[in-house]
Scaffold this active site. Sequence first.
Site, PDB file in Angstrom:
ATOM      1  N   LYS A  13       0.911  -1.152  -0.013  1.00  0.00           N
ATOM      2  CA  LYS A  13       0.106   0.064  -0.031  1.00  0.00           C
ATOM      3  C   LYS A  13       0.792   1.475   0.078  1.00  0.00           C
ATOM      4  O   LYS A  13       0.556   2.237  -0.792  1.00  0.00           O
ATOM      5  CB  LYS A  13      -0.845  -0.018   1.237  1.00  0.00           C
ATOM      6  CG  LYS A  13      -2.001  -0.959   1.360  1.00  0.00           C
ATOM      7  CD  LYS A  13      -2.961  -0.994   2.687  1.00  0.00           C
ATOM      8  CE  LYS A  13      -2.073  -0.873   4.139  1.00  0.00           C
ATOM      9  NZ  LYS A  13      -1.898  -2.018   4.553  1.00  0.00           N
ATOM     10  N   ARG A  87      -9.982   0.873   8.260  1.00  0.00           N
ATOM     11  CA  ARG A  87      -9.547  -0.402   8.554  1.00  0.00           C
ATOM     12  C   ARG A  87     -10.547  -1.318   9.148  1.00  0.00           C
ATOM     13  O   ARG A  87     -10.324  -2.200   9.648  1.00  0.00           O
ATOM     14  CB  ARG A  87      -8.156  -0.356   9.263  1.00  0.00           C
ATOM     15  CG  ARG A  87      -7.016  -0.542   8.693  1.00  0.00           C
ATOM     16  CD  ARG A  87      -5.909  -0.458  10.000  1.00  0.00           C
ATOM     17  NE  ARG A  87      -4.410  -1.346   9.564  1.00  0.00           N
ATOM     18  CZ  ARG A  87      -3.558  -0.634   9.017  1.00  0.00           C
ATOM     19  NH1 ARG A  87      -3.624   0.350   8.530  1.00  0.00           N
ATOM     20  NH2 ARG A  87      -2.446  -1.477   8.963  1.00  0.00           N
ATOM     21  N   ARG A 121      11.420  -6.058   5.116  1.00  0.00           N
ATOM     22  CA  ARG A 121      11.422  -4.506   4.897  1.00  0.00           C
ATOM     23  C   ARG A 121      12.316  -3.481   5.860  1.00  0.00           C
ATOM     24  O   ARG A 121      12.345  -3.676   6.871  1.00  0.00           O
ATOM     25  CB  ARG A 121       9.794  -4.363   5.344  1.00  0.00           C
ATOM     26  CG  ARG A 121       9.420  -2.631   5.036  1.00  0.00           C
ATOM     27  CD  ARG A 121       7.936  -2.356   4.962  1.00  0.00           C
ATOM     28  NE  ARG A 121       7.259  -2.733   6.241  1.00  0.00           N
ATOM     29  CZ  ARG A 121       5.845  -2.488   6.321  1.00  0.00           C
ATOM     30  NH1 ARG A 121       5.241  -2.266   5.418  1.00  0.00           N
ATOM     31  NH2 ARG A 121       5.142  -2.782   7.421  1.00  0.00           N
ATOM     32  N   ARG A 154      10.928  -1.765  11.182  1.00  0.00           N
ATOM     33  CA  ARG A 154       9.698  -1.498  12.338  1.00  0.00           C
ATOM     34  C   ARG A 154       9.650  -2.611  13.415  1.00  0.00           C
ATOM     35  O   ARG A 154       9.794  -3.800  12.942  1.00  0.00           O
ATOM     36  CB  ARG A 154       8.471  -1.333  11.287  1.00  0.00           C
ATOM     37  CG  ARG A 154       8.355   0.159  10.669  1.00  0.00           C
ATOM     38  CD  ARG A 154       7.162   0.141   9.754  1.00  0.00           C
ATOM     39  NE  ARG A 154       5.890  -0.477  10.242  1.00  0.00           N
ATOM     40  CZ  ARG A 154       4.825  -0.583   9.568  1.00  0.00           C
ATOM     41  NH1 ARG A 154       4.707   0.058   8.495  1.00  0.00           N
ATOM     42  NH2 ARG A 154       3.802  -1.223  10.118  1.00  0.00           N
ATOM     43  N   ARG A 165      -1.055  -9.074  13.161  1.00  0.00           N
ATOM     44  CA  ARG A 165      -1.337  -8.139  11.970  1.00  0.00           C
ATOM     45  C   ARG A 165      -2.531  -8.611  11.198  1.00  0.00           C
ATOM     46  O   ARG A 165      -3.499  -8.033  10.492  1.00  0.00           O
ATOM     47  CB  ARG A 165      -0.381  -7.289  11.353  1.00  0.00           C
ATOM     48  CG  ARG A 165       0.125  -6.113  12.469  1.00  0.00           C
ATOM     49  CD  ARG A 165       1.681  -5.822  12.134  1.00  0.00           C
ATOM     50  NE  ARG A 165       1.763  -5.193  10.851  1.00  0.00           N
ATOM     51  CZ  ARG A 165       2.791  -4.867  10.202  1.00  0.00           C
ATOM     52  NH1 ARG A 165       3.949  -5.557  10.537  1.00  0.00           N
ATOM     53  NH2 ARG A 165       2.759  -4.448   9.027  1.00  0.00           N
TER      54      ARG A 165
HETATM   55  P1  ADP Z   1       0.639  -2.098   7.922  1.00  0.00           P
HETATM   56  O1  ADP Z   1       1.905  -2.363   7.369  1.00  0.00           O
HETATM   57  O2  ADP Z   1       0.150  -3.126   8.929  1.00  0.00           O
HETATM   58  O3  ADP Z   1      -0.334  -1.736   7.064  1.00  0.00           O
HETATM   59  P2  ADP Z   1       0.497   0.745   8.978  1.00  0.00           P
HETATM   60  O4  ADP Z   1       1.963   1.470   8.922  1.00  0.00           O
HETATM   61  O5  ADP Z   1      -0.356   1.118   7.999  1.00  0.00           O
HETATM   62  O6  ADP Z   1       0.784  -0.930   8.911  1.00  0.00           O
HETATM   63  O7  ADP Z   1       0.205   0.845  10.475  1.00  0.00           O
HETATM   64  C1  ADP Z   1       0.917   0.665  11.576  1.00  0.00           C
HETATM   65  C2  ADP Z   1      -0.098   0.464  12.703  1.00  0.00           C
HETATM   66  O8  ADP Z   1      -0.601   1.808  13.041  1.00  0.00           O
HETATM   67  C3  ADP Z   1      -1.079  -0.435  12.847  1.00  0.00           C
HETATM   68  O9  ADP Z   1      -0.856  -1.776  13.087  1.00  0.00           O
HETATM   69  C4  ADP Z   1      -2.109   0.254  13.844  1.00  0.00           C
HETATM   70  O10 ADP Z   1      -1.735  -0.223  15.097  1.00  0.00           O
HETATM   71  C5  ADP Z   1      -1.902   1.563  13.615  1.00  0.00           C
HETATM   72  N1  ADP Z   1      -3.077   1.999  12.443  1.00  0.00           N
HETATM   73  C6  ADP Z   1      -2.759   2.452  11.520  1.00  0.00           C
HETATM   74  N2  ADP Z   1      -3.750   2.765  10.668  1.00  0.00           N
HETATM   75  C7  ADP Z   1      -4.856   2.611  11.603  1.00  0.00           C
HETATM   76  C8  ADP Z   1      -6.295   2.685  11.390  1.00  0.00           C
HETATM   77  N3  ADP Z   1      -6.842   2.896  10.273  1.00  0.00           N
HETATM   78  N4  ADP Z   1      -6.988   1.998  12.294  1.00  0.00           N
HETATM   79  C9  ADP Z   1      -6.467   1.606  13.663  1.00  0.00           C
HETATM   80  N5  ADP Z   1      -5.353   1.648  13.797  1.00  0.00           N
HETATM   81  C10 ADP Z   1      -4.441   1.901  12.687  1.00  0.00           C
END
Ligand code: ADP
Length: 209
Positions: A13, A87, A121, A154, A165
Amino acid sequence: MKIVIFGPPGSGKGTYASRLEKRLGVPHISTGDLVREEIRNRTPLGRTIEKYSSSGTLVPDEIITEILKKRVASELSRGFILEGYPRTVGQAEQLEKITRVDVVVNLNVPDKIIVDRLSARLQCKSCGAIYNERTMKPKVSGKCDKCGGELFRRVDDQPEVIRERLRVYREASEPVVDFYRSRNLLRDVVNDDPNADPGQIVDQILKLI
Ligand code: ADP
């Protein structure tokens, strides 16, 4: 243009959204990056949300929606590429109240590719650019090609947290697909080739939107 890029963690994404930002000239908004920024700046909010993000669970809808609202407010006329939000179905309902969305790109990626990708990553501390130790290496090891910033792994890119996740994605996020499909906004992109060039996927997305 208001675009949502949707898909499981590690589906690319962030990589595609930042390339689309350049191709389309509209800002990329990533709630994951907004969350990490709050944590890095040690704000009171950052302290509250750190425990969710480091364990791979979702930040509660009301908190993440407030964070998003602040950022998106200035882009409502220009448009955006939104990544990482919504989400949950609750967040999708909130987003409908904030603004309309033109299209939702749904990335379909097998779990095996996700786990391989996330465990290799790297991300830039300064500008957020994403690399992969195997498939998208930086020119100089440990340094960002774009800004020279330091690359880091990360905390949530460890095998147990990745699995959590993915579980959370299946349970809380997958229903969002039906939400947008029923509104006829969903466009599916299948990305099941581990060696696919990100540029090709971006071209595929551009054709769909
Ligand atoms: P991923 O690579 O898992 O898609 P992100 O970088 O988008 O991870 O998000 C990292 C963390 O930030 C998530 O695991 C969550 O804890 C929090 N987070 C990000 N966006 C949201 C959202 N829309 N709703 C709830 N938590 C979120």
